[in-house]
Design a protein around this motif. Structure first.
Motif, PDB file in Angstrom:
ATOM      1  N   LEU A 282       0.850  -1.187   0.000  1.00  0.00           N
ATOM      2  CA  LEU A 282       0.000   0.000   0.000  1.00  0.00           C
ATOM      3  C   LEU A 282       0.884   1.234   0.000  1.00  0.00           C
ATOM      4  CD1 LEU A 282      -2.806  -1.016   2.531  1.00  0.00           C
ATOM      5  CD2 LEU A 282      -2.713  -1.340   0.068  1.00  0.00           C
ATOM      6  N   LEU A 283       0.749   2.058  -1.045  1.00  0.00           N
ATOM      7  CA  LEU A 283       1.604   3.233  -1.226  1.00  0.00           C
ATOM      8  C   LEU A 283       0.756   4.492  -1.350  1.00  0.00           C
ATOM      9  CD1 LEU A 283       4.108   1.830  -3.893  1.00  0.00           C
ATOM     10  CD2 LEU A 283       4.457   1.984  -1.426  1.00  0.00           C
ATOM     11  N   GLU A 284       1.248   5.572  -0.732  1.00  0.00           N
ATOM     12  CA  GLU A 284       0.628   6.877  -0.919  1.00  0.00           C
ATOM     13  C   GLU A 284       0.965   7.355  -2.325  1.00  0.00           C
ATOM     14  OE1 GLU A 284      -1.230   8.750   1.076  1.00  0.00           O
ATOM     15  OE2 GLU A 284      -1.208   7.502   2.879  1.00  0.00           O
TER      16      GLU A 284
ATOM     17  N   CYS B  44      -4.039 -19.721  -2.254  1.00  0.00           N
ATOM     18  CA  CYS B  44      -3.215 -18.722  -1.577  1.00  0.00           C
ATOM     19  C   CYS B  44      -3.335 -17.398  -2.314  1.00  0.00           C
ATOM     20  CB  CYS B  44      -1.754 -19.195  -1.535  1.00  0.00           C
ATOM     21  SG  CYS B  44      -0.827 -18.634  -0.112  1.00  0.00           S
ATOM     22  N   ASP B  45      -4.067 -16.467  -1.747  1.00  0.00           N
ATOM     23  CA  ASP B  45      -4.262 -15.151  -2.348  1.00  0.00           C
ATOM     24  C   ASP B  45      -2.987 -14.317  -2.208  1.00  0.00           C
ATOM     25  OD1 ASP B  45      -5.652 -13.087  -3.580  1.00  0.00           O
ATOM     26  OD2 ASP B  45      -7.425 -13.339  -2.325  1.00  0.00           O
ATOM     27  N   ASP B  46      -2.989 -13.097  -2.736  1.00  0.00           N
ATOM     28  CA  ASP B  46      -1.809 -12.227  -2.623  1.00  0.00           C
ATOM     29  C   ASP B  46      -1.689 -11.665  -1.209  1.00  0.00           C
ATOM     30  OD1 ASP B  46      -1.039 -12.354  -5.386  1.00  0.00           O
ATOM     31  OD2 ASP B  46      -2.749 -11.066  -5.844  1.00  0.00           O
ATOM     32  N   SER B  47      -0.472 -11.583  -0.712  1.00  0.00           N
ATOM     33  CA  SER B  47      -0.225 -10.918   0.560  1.00  0.00           C
ATOM     34  C   SER B  47      -0.319  -9.398   0.358  1.00  0.00           C
ATOM     35  CB  SER B  47       1.166 -11.265   1.092  1.00  0.00           C
ATOM     36  OG  SER B  47       1.234 -12.604   1.516  1.00  0.00           O
ATOM     37  N   VAL B  48      -0.771  -8.699   1.395  1.00  0.00           N
ATOM     38  CA  VAL B  48      -0.874  -7.242   1.356  1.00  0.00           C
ATOM     39  C   VAL B  48      -0.144  -6.689   2.572  1.00  0.00           C
ATOM     40  CG1 VAL B  48      -2.421  -5.244   1.326  1.00  0.00           C
ATOM     41  CG2 VAL B  48      -3.111  -7.369   0.200  1.00  0.00           C
ATOM     42  N   VAL B  49       0.756  -5.720   2.345  1.00  0.00           N
ATOM     43  CA  VAL B  49       1.507  -5.136   3.450  1.00  0.00           C
ATOM     44  C   VAL B  49       1.499  -3.615   3.339  1.00  0.00           C
ATOM     45  CG1 VAL B  49       3.041  -7.152   3.517  1.00  0.00           C
ATOM     46  CG2 VAL B  49       3.770  -5.102   2.284  1.00  0.00           C
TER      47      VAL B  49
ATOM     48  N   ARG C  20       4.167  -4.134   7.939  1.00  0.00           N
ATOM     49  CA  ARG C  20       2.996  -4.606   8.683  1.00  0.00           C
ATOM     50  C   ARG C  20       2.082  -5.357   7.715  1.00  0.00           C
ATOM     51  NH1 ARG C  20       5.139  -4.159  13.554  1.00  0.00           N
ATOM     52  NH2 ARG C  20       5.676  -2.008  14.114  1.00  0.00           N
ATOM     53  N   ALA C  21       1.771  -6.586   8.044  1.00  0.00           N
ATOM     54  CA  ALA C  21       0.940  -7.408   7.170  1.00  0.00           C
ATOM     55  C   ALA C  21      -0.522  -7.031   7.331  1.00  0.00           C
ATOM     56  CB  ALA C  21       1.144  -8.880   7.486  1.00  0.00           C
ATOM     57  N   MET C  22      -1.159  -6.647   6.235  1.00  0.00           N
ATOM     58  CA  MET C  22      -2.600  -6.414   6.212  1.00  0.00           C
ATOM     59  C   MET C  22      -3.339  -7.711   5.857  1.00  0.00           C
ATOM     60  SD  MET C  22      -2.744  -3.063   6.751  1.00  0.00           S
ATOM     61  CE  MET C  22      -1.309  -3.223   7.820  1.00  0.00           C
ATOM     62  N   ARG C  23      -2.681  -8.504   5.006  1.00  0.00           N
ATOM     63  CA  ARG C  23      -3.231  -9.816   4.619  1.00  0.00           C
ATOM     64  C   ARG C  23      -2.048 -10.744   4.383  1.00  0.00           C
ATOM     65  NH1 ARG C  23      -7.127  -9.854  -0.403  1.00  0.00           N
ATOM     66  NH2 ARG C  23      -5.222  -9.973  -1.659  1.00  0.00           N
ATOM     67  N   ARG C  24      -1.988 -11.808   5.156  1.00  0.00           N
ATOM     68  CA  ARG C  24      -0.845 -12.725   5.107  1.00  0.00           C
ATOM     69  C   ARG C  24      -1.218 -13.932   4.255  1.00  0.00           C
ATOM     70  NH1 ARG C  24       0.996 -17.139   7.947  1.00  0.00           N
ATOM     71  NH2 ARG C  24       3.242 -17.253   8.340  1.00  0.00           N
ATOM     72  N   ALA C  25      -0.558 -14.056   3.103  1.00  0.00           N
ATOM     73  CA  ALA C  25      -0.921 -15.145   2.204  1.00  0.00           C
ATOM     74  C   ALA C  25       0.296 -15.539   1.360  1.00  0.00           C
ATOM     75  CB  ALA C  25      -2.105 -14.721   1.336  1.00  0.00           C
TER      76      ALA C  25
ATOM     77  N   THR D 197       6.609 -25.357  20.252  1.00  0.00           N
ATOM     78  CA  THR D 197       6.804 -23.916  20.395  1.00  0.00           C
ATOM     79  C   THR D 197       6.451 -23.157  19.123  1.00  0.00           C
ATOM     80  OG1 THR D 197       9.126 -24.153  19.747  1.00  0.00           O
ATOM     81  CG2 THR D 197       8.626 -24.193  22.106  1.00  0.00           C
ATOM     82  N   TYR D 198       5.858 -23.841  18.142  1.00  0.00           N
ATOM     83  CA  TYR D 198       5.571 -23.212  16.862  1.00  0.00           C
ATOM     84  C   TYR D 198       4.072 -23.140  16.599  1.00  0.00           C
ATOM     85  CZ  TYR D 198      10.514 -24.121  16.097  1.00  0.00           C
ATOM     86  OH  TYR D 198      11.872 -24.152  16.229  1.00  0.00           O
ATOM     87  N   ALA D 199       3.691 -22.093  15.870  1.00  0.00           N
ATOM     88  CA  ALA D 199       2.319 -21.957  15.395  1.00  0.00           C
ATOM     89  C   ALA D 199       2.373 -21.727  13.895  1.00  0.00           C
ATOM     90  CB  ALA D 199       1.622 -20.792  16.079  1.00  0.00           C
ATOM     91  N   CYS D 200       1.517 -22.416  13.175  1.00  0.00           N
ATOM     92  CA  CYS D 200       1.463 -22.298  11.729  1.00  0.00           C
ATOM     93  C   CYS D 200       0.087 -21.792  11.338  1.00  0.00           C
ATOM     94  CB  CYS D 200       1.752 -23.638  11.057  1.00  0.00           C
ATOM     95  SG  CYS D 200       1.820 -23.555   9.255  1.00  0.00           S
ATOM     96  N   LEU D 201       0.040 -20.666  10.622  1.00  0.00           N
ATOM     97  CA  LEU D 201      -1.218 -20.090  10.178  1.00  0.00           C
ATOM     98  C   LEU D 201      -1.458 -20.400   8.710  1.00  0.00           C
ATOM     99  CD1 LEU D 201      -1.046 -16.535  11.797  1.00  0.00           C
ATOM    100  CD2 LEU D 201      -2.216 -18.556  12.658  1.00  0.00           C
ATOM    101  N   SER D 202      -2.722 -20.538   8.365  1.00  0.00           N
ATOM    102  CA  SER D 202      -3.085 -20.722   6.962  1.00  0.00           C
ATOM    103  C   SER D 202      -2.974 -19.393   6.234  1.00  0.00           C
ATOM    104  CB  SER D 202      -4.524 -21.236   6.857  1.00  0.00           C
ATOM    105  OG  SER D 202      -5.448 -20.181   7.119  1.00  0.00           O
ATOM    106  N   ALA D 203      -3.111 -19.449   4.923  1.00  0.00           N
ATOM    107  CA  ALA D 203      -3.259 -18.219   4.160  1.00  0.00           C
ATOM    108  C   ALA D 203      -4.600 -17.577   4.514  1.00  0.00           C
ATOM    109  CB  ALA D 203      -3.196 -18.521   2.664  1.00  0.00           C
ATOM    110  N   HIS D 204      -4.704 -16.306   4.225  1.00  0.00           N
ATOM    111  CA  HIS D 204      -5.951 -15.559   4.419  1.00  0.00           C
ATOM    112  C   HIS D 204      -7.104 -16.295   3.748  1.00  0.00           C
ATOM    113  CE1 HIS D 204      -8.630 -12.024   4.352  1.00  0.00           C
ATOM    114  NE2 HIS D 204      -8.861 -12.323   3.094  1.00  0.00           N
ATOM    115  N   VAL D 205      -8.150 -16.591   4.521  1.00  0.00           N
ATOM    116  CA  VAL D 205      -9.334 -17.258   3.982  1.00  0.00           C
ATOM    117  C   VAL D 205     -10.362 -16.231   3.555  1.00  0.00           C
ATOM    118  CG1 VAL D 205     -11.242 -18.832   4.493  1.00  0.00           C
ATOM    119  CG2 VAL D 205      -8.932 -19.332   5.357  1.00  0.00           C
TER     120      VAL D 205
END
Length: 573
Positions: A289-291, A371-376, A384-389, A424-432
């Motif tokens: 995301l860019l101004e 797996c959608d596109d990641s958004v930062v 900062r991740a807005m959408r982690r994928a 000690t690990y957590a694994c998250l899926s892509a943004h649903v």
């Protein structure tokens, strides 16, 4: 003096060129033995001169391949076996999934060397839409199960030609043991077809690409099969094309992501900071995301009323070829209908995207994981991740405190992602995404089954939102019943936000959390929103909050915050 070492390397060390790196390193030091993929990640059995072994072990962690992520190294001595050479041995299939911390690597954008080959008319992979090497290409989106080897990916359908096979087995070649290796003779085939027919192919390879570019130049909409799902593309400089896409997709106002040919094009839109440029050109090519400043470079209806535009660079050779040929910016938004998950196969594209797209540009390599596109966004110099994928999944997160049991977490109703802990690990899926539709809820279960299967975990605790009517809470209850999991934990929505932040940043001491989020059911039965919380792990105290008000429109107020603002203003009068 002859010595032997057994070395287990844990982390993201499969599918990143780590075994070829180890082979070359061992050869350079005159050592013998083997390296192979295992349950732990990678096992190295190496022997030779004691001094050379010390140099080998030092270089192993000192200068690994750029995509490798080493979390732990365990070394044990063993009796020498007088092995004759060093080799890459066949992988050992795990019996209980991956050990905590080991990981299938995420998808990686096309590297600079492959891009140079893609554009070189003298190279045999000239304009090959699926060019890749040990440093780049699809990973998570094509793998069925661990360990990461070609026969366990969707590339297994494509037998290597003699040229690719020689490169694959040549220790001096940059594609040595590159599991996605292919070329125009043996790789996937590009196809173009009309969206409204039964999938009849109109063109293949270069003709398919030319047809897609022609449709885009005429103001049409093209569905493109990407790494983790389809994109919808149109001319980002054409008000008419963008308006048509918005109308057909039923997306009247939300900003649309834009893909540019290369990083230098961003200068036509905005002043990019060093941190933003680093994110744009990183190996996972997120939407950043860019101004932006006013410019005729983009249509005004790309992001109406918004000072920011989501910009990304091509992550695949197919996208790069499209941008090179089109010679202008393209809208590149998720290939789905509103509130539906992104489409991942041709049948789904023909059904879900019928009436939206004028052409489908696809290929015959299957997508194993959506797996959608990641958004930062860059805030205070940090990503900062807005959408982690795509590009970020399925990297694990190290937890500051290890749960005593494996927990499967079903997330919230909106902007959902699911996850599981192991050790000690957590694994998250892509943004649903939002769980409004049946297909979105099915996508949640598929994403969960994928990460559980890859991690090899057996959850014994189910965590879900405190709100019993959320689709994620209902699915959690069904999952617990189906798998006979007696322990279920309902978590207050805003407490979960603070706890997630502490886990992400490795904080284990109590924190003051300030949460201005959408509505969440509180422990007193009221709808909360705007909390000051003292949080210590699984416990919290609500120190302060905004006054309770009637929410105009109920749950709609969470999606349209101006409604809550009006309610608070009205009560304050």
């Amino acid at each position: 003096m002859l010595e032997r070492r057994l070395i287990e390397v844990e982390g993201t060390v499969q599918g990143v060129g780590f075994r070829p790196f180890v082979h070359r390193l061992a050869a350079a030091n005159g050592l013998r033995g083997f390296v192979r993929n295992e349950e732990c990640g990678v096992l190295i059995d190496v022997e030779g001169d004691a001094g050379k072994l010390r140099s080998f072990c030092s270089a192993l962690t000192g200068a690994p391949p750029p995509l490798a992520r080493i979390l732990a190294v365990r070394t044990a001595s063993a009796l020498p076996r007088n092995q004759k050479n060093f080799r890459i041995a066949p992988s050992r299939r795990p019996t209980s999934g991956l050990r905590p911390g080991s990981a299938i690597p995420p998808d990686v954008a096309t590297c600079g060397t492959c891009l140079a080959e893609l554009r070189n008319p003298l190279n045999r992979r000239y304009r090959h839409p699926f060019i890749s090497c040990t440093d780049c290409g699809p990973r998570f989106s094509i793998v069925h199960c661990a360990p990461y080897d070609r026969e366990r990916t969707t590339m297994a359908e494509f037998a290597m030609c003699s040229w690719c096979e020689r490169e694959y087995h040549d220790v001096g070649d940059r594609r040595y043991h590159a599991e996605t290796i292919c070329c125009p003779q043996c790789g996937p085939t590009l196809l173009a077809s009309e969206a409204l027919d039964t999938g009849r192919s109109h063109a293949t390879d270069f003709e398919a690409l030319a047809l897609a570019v022609s449709v885009l130049r005429d103001g049409g909409i093209v569905a493109i099969k990407a790494l983790g799902g389809f994109h919808l593309a149109c001319d980002a400089a054409s008000e008419r094309a963008v308006a048509r896409l918005r109308l057909r997709k039923n997306r009247p106002g939300k900003p649309l992501a834009v893909m540019l040919c290369d990083a230098s094009d961003t200068a036509l839109l905005c002043d990019v900071s060093a941190a933003e440029m680093q994110a744009l050109t990183s190996s996972y090519r997120p939407v950043v995301l860019l101004e932006t400043r006013p410019s005729a470079f983009l249509a005004s209806n790309v992001a109406p009323g918004n000072s920011c535009v989501g910009i990304m660079l091509p992550a695949t050779p197919l996208h790069q070829l499209l941008l090179d040929e089109f010679a202008g910016p393209l809208i590149m938004t998720s290939g789905n209908r509103s509130a539906e998950p992104v489409v991942i196969d041709d049948a789904g594209a023909r059904e879900a995207l019928s009436g939206i797209t004028d052409l489908i540009l696809t290929h015959d390599r299957a997508i194993a994981s959506r797996c959608d596109d990641s958004v930062v966004r860059i805030l205070a110099g940090d990503v900062r991740a807005m959408r982690r994928a795509r590009g970020a999944v399925p990297q694990s997160t190290t937890l500051p405190v290890a749960p005593q049991r494996s927990i499967v977490a079903f997330g919230a109703h909106a902007k959902n992602a699911v996850g599981i802990s192991r050790g000690t690990y957590a694994c998250l899926s892509a943004h649903v995404g939002d769980l409004e539709s049946h297909s979105a809820r099915c996508a949640l279960r598929t994403a969960l089954d994928r990460i559980i299967g890859l991690l090899g975990a057996t959850p014994t605790v189910v965590a879900h939102d405190l709100h019993p009517a959320y689709a994620s809470s209902i699915l959690a209850e069904q999952y617990a019943d189906e798998h006979k999991i007696a322990r279920r934990i309902a978590v207050q929505h805003h407490h979960a936000h603070v706890a997630a932040c502490t886990a992400e940043h490795g904080v284990s001491e109590p924190v003051l959390g300030v949460v201005f989020d959408g509505a969440g059911l509180g422990s007193d039965g009221a709808i909360w929103g705007g909390e000051f919380m003292l949080v210590s792990g699984a416990r919290f105290s609500r120190l302060g909050h905004l006054a309770y008000v009637a929410l105009p429109g109920g749950d709609v107020a969470a999606r349209q915050p101006w409604r809550s603002a009006v309610a608070h203003l009205a009560q304050a009068e």
